[in-house]
Scaffold this active site. Structure first.
Site, PDB file in Angstrom:
ATOM      1  N   GLN A 163       0.794  -1.227   0.000  1.00 16.63           N
ATOM      2  CA  GLN A 163       0.000   0.000   0.000  1.00 16.63           C
ATOM      3  C   GLN A 163       0.830   1.283   0.000  1.00 16.63           C
ATOM      4  OE1 GLN A 163      -2.217   1.316   3.452  1.00 16.63           O
ATOM      5  NE2 GLN A 163      -1.305  -0.260   4.717  1.00 16.63           N
ATOM      6  N   ASP A 164       2.159   1.156  -0.037  1.00 13.90           N
ATOM      7  CA  ASP A 164       3.011   2.343  -0.130  1.00 13.90           C
ATOM      8  C   ASP A 164       4.079   2.133  -1.208  1.00 13.90           C
ATOM      9  OD1 ASP A 164       3.719   4.943   0.584  1.00 13.90           O
ATOM     10  OD2 ASP A 164       5.153   4.287   2.093  1.00 13.90           O
ATOM     11  N   LEU A 165       3.679   1.544  -2.314  1.00 14.29           N
ATOM     12  CA  LEU A 165       4.622   1.221  -3.377  1.00 14.29           C
ATOM     13  C   LEU A 165       4.812   2.415  -4.305  1.00 14.29           C
ATOM     14  CD1 LEU A 165       6.489  -0.789  -4.686  1.00 14.29           C
ATOM     15  CD2 LEU A 165       4.552  -1.709  -5.958  1.00 14.29           C
ATOM     16  N   HIS A 166       5.544   3.404  -3.813  1.00 19.92           N
ATOM     17  CA  HIS A 166       5.895   4.559  -4.646  1.00 19.92           C
ATOM     18  C   HIS A 166       7.298   4.347  -5.211  1.00 19.92           C
ATOM     19  CE1 HIS A 166       8.422   5.856  -1.314  1.00 19.92           C
ATOM     20  NE2 HIS A 166       7.375   5.781  -0.502  1.00 19.92           N
TER      21      HIS A 166
ATOM     22  N   ASN B  13      10.385   3.368  -3.149  1.00 20.12           N
ATOM     23  CA  ASN B  13      10.443   2.037  -2.548  1.00 20.12           C
ATOM     24  C   ASN B  13      10.749   0.954  -3.576  1.00 20.12           C
ATOM     25  OD1 ASN B  13      10.166   2.551   0.170  1.00 20.12           O
ATOM     26  ND2 ASN B  13       7.930   2.514   0.128  1.00 20.12           N
TER      27      ASN B  13
END
Length: 269
Positions: free
Chosen positions: A172-175, A178
């Site tokens: 849910q934080d795959l920017h 990352n």
């Protein structure tokens, strides 16, 4: 000796590590480099701090088993310590131009969409948690954006979960910060914040993230490229992106940018 220092030294002894310098950044963990005493292989030692989003990080890495993501080499649940494959040279995907970075995401995401299991928190549960106090935060912050944006986010969080497609493992934080350049593969995903839910949610952190450029054109370009090339439902991806962006805006250093992003998504039907 501080508690963190004690844990680092205990992990170094347990895994026969020579501790190196700490990495910068990170708000849910303290990370240091380490070279094993046996063969000099460079690895990463990560001490987790209690944080909702990073629960089950070790389980997610085990589930991916190195397929598009870094490998988990060892895990000590008592110390919340992870021994991880190190990405070298470790430069971030955000250093690429936007379309080149999106090419990488289009290749990586299908590999990460593994069938989910019970170890991970459900996207539906997370959506309920976001919705629970979203209006109260909006009120206490002085109604900082239009009511229509808040209502759209709340409606999405309350209606999308019940009609989801196949449940897969999500980050849910795959920017673009990352995903790191590596040796085993050109690019590897790090720092999972796992959920189980439908694929359409997976584009939200990429659309929201500022790493590949802000502005309406960039935000909508990311949305349209990802849903088009991954075969996703654009409307569901748009609403998930809007809803998570609104939910994550409160308390963020990038509040104004997140609100702008959500507003562009609101108008892009």
């Amino acid at each position: 000796m501080s508690e963190t220092t004690r844990l680092l030294h205990e992990c170094a002894e347990e895994w026969q590590l020579h501790l190196g310098e700490p990495f910068s950044g990170g708000y849910a963990s303290r990370v240091v480099t380490a070279a094993t005493l046996l063969d000099g292989t460079e690895v990463v030692l990560k001490l987790q701090l209690p944080h909702r989003e990073s629960e089950h990080e070790a389980a997610a890495l085990r589930h991916w088993d190195g397929d598009g993501a870094i490998r988990l080499l060892a895990y000590d649940p008592e110390r919340d310590a992870l021994l991880l494959e190190r990405c070298l040279p470790g430069t971030q995907l955000s250093e690429l131009q936007q379309d080149a970075a999106l090419d990488v995401f289009v290749q990586l995401l299908p590999r990460l969409f593994k069938a989910a299991h019970e170890h991970f928190r459900a996207l539906a549960e997370e959506a309920d948690w976001w919705a629970e106090d979203l209006e109260a935060k909006w009120q206490s912050d002085g109604q900082p954006f239009e009511r229509r944006l808040l209502d759209t986010a709340l409606d999405a969080l309350r209606t999308l979960p019940a009609s989801q497609g196949e449940q897969v493992l999500l980050h849910q934080d795959l920017h673009a910060g990352n995903v790191l350049r590596a040796e085993r593969e050109p690019w590897l995903v790090i720092d999972p914040k796992p959920l189980t839910g439908e694929r359409e949610f997976a584009v939200a952190p990429i659309v929201r993230g500022l790493e590949l450029g802000g502005g309406r054109r960039n935000v909508l370009h990311r949305l349209d490229r990802l849903v088009g090339e991954l075969g996703l439902d654009r409307e569901r991806a748009r609403l998930w992106s809007l809803a998570q962006t609104v939910a994550w805006s409160f308390g963020s250093d990038f509040f104004d940018q997140h609100v702008a992003t959500a507003s562009w998504l609101l108008e892009s039907r």
